[in-house]
Design an enzyme around this catalytic site. Structure first.
Site, PDB file in Angstrom:
ATOM      1  N   GLY A   1      40.358  14.897  77.391  1.00 54.99           N
ATOM      2  CA  GLY A   1      39.059  14.640  76.777  1.00 54.99           C
ATOM      3  C   GLY A   1      38.728  13.157  76.737  1.00 54.99           C
TER       4      GLY A   1
ATOM      5  N   LEU B   1      36.037  11.912  77.824  1.00 54.56           N
ATOM      6  CA  LEU B   1      35.736  11.790  79.256  1.00 54.56           C
ATOM      7  C   LEU B   1      34.934  10.529  79.559  1.00 54.56           C
ATOM      8  CD1 LEU B   1      34.800  15.484  80.173  1.00 54.56           C
ATOM      9  CD2 LEU B   1      37.050  14.391  80.112  1.00 54.56           C
TER      10      LEU B   1
ATOM     11  N   GLU C   1      33.693   7.844  83.234  1.00 52.68           N
ATOM     12  CA  GLU C   1      33.312   7.959  84.651  1.00 52.68           C
ATOM     13  C   GLU C   1      34.502   8.314  85.550  1.00 52.68           C
ATOM     14  OE1 GLU C   1      30.455   7.995  86.291  1.00 52.68           O
ATOM     15  OE2 GLU C   1      29.310   7.754  84.430  1.00 52.68           O
TER      16      GLU C   1
ATOM     17  N   HIS D   1      36.954  10.427  84.833  1.00 53.58           N
ATOM     18  CA  HIS D   1      37.056  11.896  84.822  1.00 53.58           C
ATOM     19  C   HIS D   1      35.895  12.508  85.604  1.00 53.58           C
ATOM     20  CE1 HIS D   1      39.077  10.829  80.883  1.00 53.58           C
ATOM     21  NE2 HIS D   1      39.999  11.553  81.476  1.00 53.58           N
TER      22      HIS D   1
ATOM     23  N   GLY E   1      43.809  11.562  88.744  1.00 57.34           N
ATOM     24  CA  GLY E   1      43.420  10.196  89.101  1.00 57.34           C
ATOM     25  C   GLY E   1      44.629   9.364  89.518  1.00 57.34           C
ATOM     26  N   GLN E   2      44.394   8.481  90.485  1.00 61.09           N
ATOM     27  CA  GLN E   2      45.455   7.570  90.953  1.00 61.09           C
ATOM     28  C   GLN E   2      45.882   6.592  89.855  1.00 61.09           C
ATOM     29  OE1 GLN E   2      44.526   5.002  94.420  1.00 61.09           O
ATOM     30  NE2 GLN E   2      45.934   3.549  93.453  1.00 61.09           N
TER      31      GLN E   2
ATOM     32  N   ASP F   1      47.020   7.153  87.022  1.00 63.68           N
ATOM     33  CA  ASP F   1      48.333   7.590  86.533  1.00 63.68           C
ATOM     34  C   ASP F   1      49.195   7.909  87.754  1.00 63.68           C
ATOM     35  OD1 ASP F   1      47.867   7.644  83.613  1.00 63.68           O
ATOM     36  OD2 ASP F   1      46.298   9.039  84.179  1.00 63.68           O
TER      37      ASP F   1
HETATM   38  O1  PAF Z   1      46.384  12.495  82.601  1.00 68.03           O
HETATM   39  C1  PAF Z   1      46.149  13.134  81.564  1.00 68.03           C
HETATM   40  O2  PAF Z   1      45.086  13.032  80.960  1.00 68.03           O
HETATM   41  C2  PAF Z   1      47.230  14.067  81.029  1.00 68.03           C
HETATM   42  O3  PAF Z   1      48.503  13.548  81.220  1.00 68.03           O
HETATM   43  C3  PAF Z   1      47.115  15.500  81.585  1.00 68.03           C
HETATM   44  C4  PAF Z   1      47.361  15.530  83.079  1.00 68.03           C
HETATM   45  C5  PAF Z   1      45.743  16.063  81.273  1.00 68.03           C
HETATM   46  C6  PAF Z   1      48.171  16.389  80.924  1.00 68.03           C
HETATM   47  O4  PAF Z   1      48.002  16.451  79.551  1.00 68.03           O
END
Ligand code: PAF
Length: 283
Positions: free
Chosen positions: A28, A30, A32, A34, A151-152, A154
């Protein structure tokens, strides 16, 4: 449509048998970044599911689980505008059961290999990737998507999830999407909300360090220690550097020299907010 129960998701998705389904897992708040995942998911699949779940089991005891931003109404509005078909926002008890919420000792965890977790974020966030893999596999089992979008930003998370999917034969294709940045270069993150204006200026050091490392690599410097040393010009007492690493982008292995497969990754606290960023040297 917004649903909170696993059974509701199953009832809806069972009518999507002839469609390709995308899952965009999120916590959540959220932004840009996401929305770019959702847009990509819309391009690739017939139906898009977004999960919004602040996953308690991926936060350590001294981390920001309680204060993590929760903005479900706004998130749902943004998802509706993007044409998302289903938003799944379960409670922790719905995901893990009332009993298991009292103790993690009774929960089955997915534990990614030590090689991948004993570095970068996993070194200080002990157990974090067990929590991530466990919730992501549960979401895959609930939604049964054909594609899932991450997303890259992470980068370690994506490598670990791809490894889990490969090792456990999970029938989903993982799509990695580029980092979205503010015009200043700051990588978008839900945690940027914690920063003051001054903090945001100081946080620019992360992207500046990474851009400079890439520029030095492009000029021909491949010695990893020398590339990492270029960071110190950008760091002040306002920056608490946790790590700066240059590794193989696919395997997270150490390299003798930087090359077209290298990724530079940084984690740094600014105003006690933990920020991460990364860049591919070959791009
Ligand atoms: O990257 C995230 O926001 C979280 O680690 C995920 C992948 C939603 C898992 O909770």
């Amino acid at each position: 449509m917004l649903v909170h129960k696993i059974e509701e998701v199953k009832n809806i998705t069972k009518n999507w048998k002839d469609c390709t389904i995308a899952l965009v897992p999120t916590m959540g708040a959220l932004h840009e970044g996401h929305l770019s995942l959702i847009k990509k998911a819309k391009e690739v699949c017939d139906k898009v599911v977004v999960s919004v779940f602040v996953n308690p089991i991926q936060f350590g005891p001294s981390e920001d689980y309680d204060k993590y931003p929760r903005t479900l109404d706004k998130d749902y509005e943004l998802c509706s505008k993007e044409g998302v078909d289903l938003v799944f926002a379960p409670s922790p008890a719905e995901m893990y059961g009332e009993e298991q919420m009292l103790s993690n000792n009774t929960l089955t965890f997915v534990c990614p290999p030590f090689f991948y977790v004993n570095k970068l974020c996993g070194k200080t966030r002990v157990g974090h990737f067990d929590g991530v893999c466990t919730v992501v596999l549960k979401l895959f089992n609930i939604v049964q998507p054909d594609y899932a979008f991450f997303g890259q930003k992470d980068a370690q998370q994506v490598v670990i999830i791809k490894k889990m999917v490969h090792d456990l034969n999970v029938p989903v294709k993982i799509v990695q999407c580029p980092i979205i940045r503010e015009a200043s270069g700051l990588a978008l993150s839900s945690r940027n909300k914690y920063l003051s204006n001054d903090g945001k200026k100081n946080a620019l050091a992360l992207s500046q360090i990474l851009n400079n490392i890439r520029a030095c690599y492009k000029k021909g410097i491949t010695d990893i220690a020398a590339l990492k040393e270029t960071a110190y010009g950008y760091l002040t007492e306002k920056h608490d550097l946790e790590y700066l690493e240059i590794l193989d982008k696919n395997t997270l292995e150490e390299q003798k020299k930087a090359d077209e497969n290298s990724i530079a990754l940084i984690a740094c606290r600014v105003e006690n907010v933990r920020l991460i960023d990364n860049i591919y040297l070959g791009e």
